[in-house]
Design an enzyme around this catalytic site. Structure first.
Site, PDB file in Angstrom:
ATOM      1  N   ARG B 145      54.241  60.393 -44.025  1.00  0.00           N
ATOM      2  CA  ARG B 145      54.386  59.248 -43.124  1.00  0.00           C
ATOM      3  C   ARG B 145      54.436  57.967 -43.936  1.00  0.00           C
ATOM      4  O   ARG B 145      55.242  57.070 -43.672  1.00  0.00           O
ATOM      5  CB  ARG B 145      53.218  59.217 -42.124  1.00  0.00           C
ATOM      6  CG  ARG B 145      53.138  57.970 -41.266  1.00  0.00           C
ATOM      7  CD  ARG B 145      54.420  57.677 -40.484  1.00  0.00           C
ATOM      8  NE  ARG B 145      54.796  58.762 -39.606  1.00  0.00           N
ATOM      9  CZ  ARG B 145      54.345  58.929 -38.377  1.00  0.00           C
ATOM     10  NH1 ARG B 145      53.477  58.059 -37.878  1.00  0.00           N
ATOM     11  NH2 ARG B 145      54.750  59.936 -37.642  1.00  0.00           N
ATOM     12  N   VAL B 178      31.611  54.331 -29.214  1.00  0.00           N
ATOM     13  CA  VAL B 178      30.964  53.697 -28.066  1.00  0.00           C
ATOM     14  C   VAL B 178      31.524  52.301 -27.821  1.00  0.00           C
ATOM     15  O   VAL B 178      31.834  51.922 -26.697  1.00  0.00           O
ATOM     16  CB  VAL B 178      29.426  53.635 -28.285  1.00  0.00           C
ATOM     17  CG1 VAL B 178      28.787  52.697 -27.287  1.00  0.00           C
ATOM     18  CG2 VAL B 178      28.825  55.021 -28.177  1.00  0.00           C
ATOM     19  N   GLN B 179      31.681  51.523 -28.892  1.00  0.00           N
ATOM     20  CA  GLN B 179      32.122  50.133 -28.744  1.00  0.00           C
ATOM     21  C   GLN B 179      33.554  49.988 -28.255  1.00  0.00           C
ATOM     22  O   GLN B 179      33.848  49.116 -27.449  1.00  0.00           O
ATOM     23  CB  GLN B 179      31.971  49.387 -30.081  1.00  0.00           C
ATOM     24  CG  GLN B 179      30.586  48.894 -30.336  1.00  0.00           C
ATOM     25  CD  GLN B 179      30.526  47.378 -30.537  1.00  0.00           C
ATOM     26  OE1 GLN B 179      31.527  46.677 -30.471  1.00  0.00           O
ATOM     27  NE2 GLN B 179      29.331  46.887 -30.780  1.00  0.00           N
ATOM     28  N   HIS B 265      27.251  16.971 -33.085  1.00  0.00           N
ATOM     29  CA  HIS B 265      26.107  16.083 -33.273  1.00  0.00           C
ATOM     30  C   HIS B 265      25.720  15.548 -31.896  1.00  0.00           C
ATOM     31  O   HIS B 265      26.515  15.602 -30.947  1.00  0.00           O
ATOM     32  CB  HIS B 265      26.535  14.920 -34.171  1.00  0.00           C
ATOM     33  CG  HIS B 265      27.802  14.271 -33.682  1.00  0.00           C
ATOM     34  ND1 HIS B 265      27.802  13.333 -32.667  1.00  0.00           N
ATOM     35  CD2 HIS B 265      29.094  14.490 -34.003  1.00  0.00           C
ATOM     36  CE1 HIS B 265      29.063  12.985 -32.413  1.00  0.00           C
ATOM     37  NE2 HIS B 265      29.861  13.682 -33.214  1.00  0.00           N
ATOM     38  N   GLU B 267      25.096  12.619 -29.146  1.00  0.00           N
ATOM     39  CA  GLU B 267      25.921  11.440 -28.826  1.00  0.00           C
ATOM     40  C   GLU B 267      25.631  10.295 -29.820  1.00  0.00           C
ATOM     41  O   GLU B 267      24.476  10.034 -30.154  1.00  0.00           O
ATOM     42  CB  GLU B 267      25.592  10.987 -27.408  1.00  0.00           C
ATOM     43  CG  GLU B 267      26.438   9.818 -26.899  1.00  0.00           C
ATOM     44  CD  GLU B 267      25.877   9.275 -25.603  1.00  0.00           C
ATOM     45  OE1 GLU B 267      24.713   8.818 -25.610  1.00  0.00           O
ATOM     46  OE2 GLU B 267      26.588   9.317 -24.569  1.00  0.00           O
ATOM     47  N   SER B 268      26.695   9.649 -30.293  1.00  0.00           N
ATOM     48  CA  SER B 268      26.520   8.578 -31.281  1.00  0.00           C
ATOM     49  C   SER B 268      26.832   7.214 -30.659  1.00  0.00           C
ATOM     50  O   SER B 268      27.391   7.126 -29.563  1.00  0.00           O
ATOM     51  CB  SER B 268      27.463   8.804 -32.461  1.00  0.00           C
ATOM     52  OG  SER B 268      28.797   8.499 -32.064  1.00  0.00           O
ATOM     53  N   ASN B 271      30.432   6.862 -30.055  1.00  0.00           N
ATOM     54  CA  ASN B 271      30.851   7.662 -28.895  1.00  0.00           C
ATOM     55  C   ASN B 271      30.735   6.810 -27.633  1.00  0.00           C
ATOM     56  O   ASN B 271      31.627   6.764 -26.807  1.00  0.00           O
ATOM     57  CB  ASN B 271      29.951   8.891 -28.694  1.00  0.00           C
ATOM     58  CG  ASN B 271      30.219  10.022 -29.657  1.00  0.00           C
ATOM     59  OD1 ASN B 271      29.307  10.745 -30.043  1.00  0.00           O
ATOM     60  ND2 ASN B 271      31.473  10.209 -30.065  1.00  0.00           N
ATOM     61  N   GLU B 334      34.278  14.942 -39.842  1.00  0.00           N
ATOM     62  CA  GLU B 334      35.266  14.810 -38.768  1.00  0.00           C
ATOM     63  C   GLU B 334      36.642  14.454 -39.339  1.00  0.00           C
ATOM     64  O   GLU B 334      36.755  13.923 -40.457  1.00  0.00           O
ATOM     65  CB  GLU B 334      34.805  13.744 -37.751  1.00  0.00           C
ATOM     66  CG  GLU B 334      35.728  13.551 -36.540  1.00  0.00           C
ATOM     67  CD  GLU B 334      36.001  14.825 -35.725  1.00  0.00           C
ATOM     68  OE1 GLU B 334      36.267  15.878 -36.327  1.00  0.00           O
ATOM     69  OE2 GLU B 334      36.014  14.737 -34.485  1.00  0.00           O
TER      70      GLU B 334
END
Lengths: 470, 477
Positions: B145, B178-179, B265, B267-268, B271, B334
């Site tokens: 194969r 099983v999975q 993070h 809130e800045s 932001n 970022e």
């Protein structure tokens, strides 16, 4: 544990945020990538003579040091030379030579002691134990030593049965060894081959079954095949990746900066300007020079910045753009002259002179950041053969430092003038450098470290070493 | 090369592509002259066919899917061709293991046919549709194969790289069954016990004819043999960059159960003002979130949790509050908005309306002037992903664009979807690998914050009105 919100302060040199208290929880050491080395690691070479162990040891050490992992080679042969003073013949290595055996064992132990010293006092992170280590006994000795001291062990075994490769190795590095300094070529080769025979009798390679719980890589015939067993951690994974990418095929790497740019002429750093007239002339001269080198399958790489691309364009061949090759980002100082930086950011200017490698421009990068950015470039350069890299001053310094094994201290002051090609050719354990100035004038952009690096220095002292510009 | 006269003409005219900010040569007639190769991570000249090898339940499909997800994420168009799937489409109904008996002529004919059909689709994908890597997922356990496949590849100019998975550990095999097998369409009408029994007999059918890749007979082939759940690898003749990356990736992944926690993070200050980028500290609510995050981590009782942050103040402040050691990665910073750093969207629209429109046209490839694109981010984050694969339980405290990139990798999102994935402030995403994918649990920690998610507006044309442009900008102070 207190949930009080600590205020942070930014270290002035590296611009990293750290808490305002004494015992900080961050393990940072100033690098842009976590180190991921907790316990020291011993890399233990295994293999008959002339299998490339020292070549691998030195190259791997150079790479690890460059990416910021303090590494050192401990070559037991060197200890043996120091102990015996003169080398007589291969008889020293006969397995029935008990006197010599005693000396050799003592040398190994002495080297191990130095490894210990290196890890504790010398703050080393990786030690490469370069010796044949061809018997299970010897390897057990090293492994027990490491275990007692809490070091991780990673074996690198080089197996080669190709007589041509072995002969080439002997020619490249053994004939010039201190052992054979007074012999003629034929004698040296004959003696060395007998030396190899001495080891062959007792050589037991790492065993698939008996050594299945050890961590190791077996390299067959200079990399056509690898067997990797039980990689424990990040650094071992990086070592395996590196070893699998290097090769020994002869080739050359050409490093050049872009041609002189408009901003170069004005003495301004960074930016994204085009070539000056002279810079353009250089680009064409570079094209002619590369033509003359008559290289098969030359790859040409540039950054994403206009000046390197314009330079490559003049060559008339295909090229690849790498963002990773962009010049160091000078953040708020982009496109400023040194005079302007001194005027507006005198403290920053002084800090940079104090530690040019680790200094990060505000909202910009440091040389240390550059090295991490360039690591994939180096990895690909290792995979490739003939390559011309058209880049920038700081970038070229980083690449050059890798090839020429320069320390972080020397790196930012390496001389990489405009209009000059550096041709690097691997030879023996290192790299031959040829510097070719293509005879087209350009401004000098190299700024030496001034004498006075204190923050309170006078502007004259600060600007003492700034090169001329328009 | 070019002669002296040309050098007097001055440097080559370049133009900068407005979307990606890439410099390209401009010919006299204004058209782009030659295709510029961007540093696509995979510099293969010809397409690559990855061929899996191994008995059933050895993890071939798991590896195929995971590898494909990784390659697509780093920008290498890759697709899996699962021959079992072709067989299911051909047969319609699966009866029992008898189909796979080596003496079942009818079955063998159909299976060979399916493999051929799949290979035809591979050819279509690699030669016509622009795919770079195709993963041929089947047992491929006989030399015959594999020889057929090699011939096919040679005829079409594809490189072949085999990935063989060898495993004798009965526990691992049972767990695999099983999975992933019990939920297979093949066993949809069977109960667990019947399914397992049938599947074991199925494996037996392959065992007698299995010819593993051989060190001597197959010494000229390029392959990696994964043994013992990844404790041991044999790597032979890696030919090029993409194969080298595949080997590195396969050697770093593991199947130990663990979870990855992604959070932004707190809130800045920026932001709150609706400004992008910058390096500001946490607002009061941001600090509150950090405290809640600490409580959350403690309650989760995670074994050996590693905490990673970027090198920006707001993620570090968040981590500091947790009271555990953390590592800083510059690569988690970022996205760099270049000239738009610290601007509000309203200001970007006012000062750079063209840029703002282009970003909406192709948010993945758009690069801010003197800044980065999502595409750049993915390249920058690749070492982080590689290390995440190596690690076990990790909490990554990062940023909106960065989190979108990481999430896209784990959830197999396309470049088109990636920049619009929802990653709100003050919410932890818990990712747990399960079967062939990743389970996501989204946990909002109950602290208010501004919304920073900006959907693609309806009108993305350069000449749009300010109103149209700002249609989807979230509210801010």
């Amino acid at each position: 544990m207190s949930s009080k919100h600590v205020s942070l302060t930014q270290t002035p040199l590296e611009k990293t945020w750290v808490p305002w208290m004494k015992n900080r929880l961050s393990k940072r050491r100033g690098s842009s990538v976590p180190q991921f080395t907790n316990s020291p690691t011993m890399i233990v070479m295994v293999g008959l003579p002339a299998r490339g162990k020292t070549y691998i040891s030195k190259k791997l050490t150079r790479y690890l040091n460059w990416i910021g992992v303090t590494t050192k080679v401990f070559n037991v042969g060197q200890y043996r030379r120091d102990a015996t003073k003169t080398y007589n013949s291969f008889e020293f290595f006969r397995p029935d030579n008990s006197e010599a055996m005693k000396i050799r064992r003592a040398c190994a132990i002495s080297a191990l002691k130095d490894v210990c010293e290196y890890f504790t006092r010398g703050m080393g992170q990786v030690a490469v134990f370069d010796a044949t280590n061809t018997t299970p006994d010897r390897r057990d000795l090293i492994f027990s030593f490491a275990k007692e001291n809490g070091y991780k062990v990673f074996f690198v075994e080089s197996i080669c049965d190709d007589p041509e490769i072995i002969e080439e190795n002997i020619k490249q590095v053994k004939l010039s060894s201190p052992d054979y300094v007074d012999c003629d070529k034929e004698e040296a080769v004959e003696d060395f081959l007998k030396r190899i025979e001495c080891y062959k009798q007792n050589y037991v390679p790492l065993d698939d079954h008996k050594d299945r719980s050890l961590s190791y890589i077996k390299i067959f015939n200079v990399g056509s095949r690898y067997l990797v067993n039980c990689v424990q951690d990040h650094i071992q994974s990086r070592i395996v990746y590196y070893l699998m990418n290097i090769h020994v095929t002869p080739r050359s790497i050409y490093l050049s900066r872009h041609g002189e740019s408009e901003l170069n002429l004005q003495g301004r750093i960074g930016g994204d300007s085009g070539l000056s007239q002279r810079g353009n002339k250089y680009a064409h001269a570079l094209g002619q020079y590369m033509s003359g080198q008559n290289i098969k399958d030359l790859k040409v790489w540039t950054s994403h910045m206009k000046r390197t691309i314009q330079t490559a364009e003049a060559l008339g061949v295909a090229y690849e753009q790498w963002k990773a090759l962009n010049e160091i980002d000078a953040g708020v100082c982009e496109e400023m002259t040194y005079e302007a930086i001194q005027e507006h950011h005198p403290e920053e200017f002084a800090l940079r002179d104090q530690d040019k490698y680790r200094y990060r421009y505000p909202k910009g990068e440091s040389y240390e950041d550059l090295v991490h950015r360039l690591e994939p470039v180096i990895m690909e350069l290792e995979r490739q053969e003939n390559v011309l890299v058209i880049c920038h001053q700081a970038v070229m310094r980083c690449l050059l430092a890798y090839f020429l094994d320069k320390s972080a201290h020397e790196l930012p002051y390496l001389k990489c003038p405009l209009h000059t090609v550096l041709k690097l050719t691997p030879v023996a354990y290192g790299c031959k450098v040829e510097s070719i100035y293509l005879n087209i004038e350009a401004v000098n952009t190299h700024r030496e470290r001034p004498e006075n690096v204190e923050v309170d220095r006078d502007p004259e002292e600060a600007l003492e070493t700034v090169p001329d510009h328009v | 090369m070019l002669d002296k006269d040309v050098s007097e003409l001055g440097p080559r005219e370049l133009t900068q592509n407005p979307l990606r900010k890439i410099w390209m040569p401009r010919a006299a007639n204004g058209l782009i002259q030659r295709p510029i190769t961007q540093r696509r991570v995979c510099m293969t000249n010809c397409p690559t066919l990855i061929v899996t090898v191994g008995l059933p339940a050895r993890g071939k499909t798991y590896i195929s899917k995971k590898l494909t997800r990784y390659l697509n994420w780093i920008g290498v168009p890759t697709k899996v061709f699962n021959v079992g799937q072709y067989r299911r489409e051909c047969l319609k109904i699966y009866k029992s293991f008898e189909f796979f008996r080596p003496d079942n002529e009818e079955g063998l004919k159909i299976r060979r046919q399916c493999a051929t059909t799949a290979l035809n689709d591979v050819r279509q994908y690699l030669s016509v549709e622009g795919g770079q890597v195709a993963v041929f997922d089947a047992t491929n356990t006989t030399r015959d194969r594999r020889a057929t496949i090699l011939k096919f590849a040679e005829q079409n100019g594809f490189k072949v790289f085999f990935v063989e998975s060898v495993c004798e550990d009965p526990d691992v095999i049972a767990e695999n069954i099983v999975q992933v097998k019990l939920d297979s369409p093949d066993y949809v009408h069977a109960n667990s016990e019947e399914a397992i029994e049938d599947f074991m007999k199925r494996i037996k059918c392959y065992e007698s004819s299995y010819q593993p890749l051989d060190e001597t007979l197959d010494k000229d082939l390029s392959y990696i043999k994964v043994m013992d759940k990844g404790r041991r690898y044999l790597v032979n003749r890696v030919l090029d960059h993409v194969q080298s990356r595949i080997v590195y990736y396969l050697m770093n992944i593991h199947i130990a159960p663990r979870s990855i926690y992604l959070s932004r993070h707190g809130e800045s200050h920026l932001n709150i003002k609706g400004r992008i980028g910058g390096d500001s500290g946490l607002s009061e609510r941001g600090k509150e979130y950090a405290s809640h995050l600490r409580k959350f981590i403690q309650e989760q009782d995670i074994k050996d949790l590693k905490v990673w942050t970027s090198q920006m103040k707001r993620t570090i402040q968040t981590a500091e509050c947790l009271g555990v050691p953390y590592e800083q990665w510059k690569a988690l910073n970022e996205i760099d908005a270049g000239v738009c750093e610290e601007m509000m969207y309203e200001e970007i629209q006012e000062n750079f309306p063209l840029e703002f429109a282009m970003r909406d046209q192709d948010k993945y490839r758009y690069r801010y002037p003197k800044g980065e694109s999502y595409e750049d981010l993915v390249q920058r984050l690749e070492p982080v992903i590689m290390e995440l694969e190596r690690q076990e339980n990790v909490l990554v405290i990062c940023h909106q664009a960065v989190m979108r990139c990481l999430l896209a990798y784990f959830l197999d999102k396309t470049a088109d979807e990636l920049p619009y994935l929802k990653c709100p402030l003050h919410t932890v995403l818990k990712l747990t690998p399960v079967a062939y994918g990743c389970k996501v649990e989204s946990m909002c920690l109950g602290v208010d914050s501004v919304n920073t998610h900006r959907d693609r507006p309806v009108n993305v044309m350069a000449q749009r009105s300010t109103e149209d442009a700002l249609q989807t900008v979230p509210a801010h102070y």
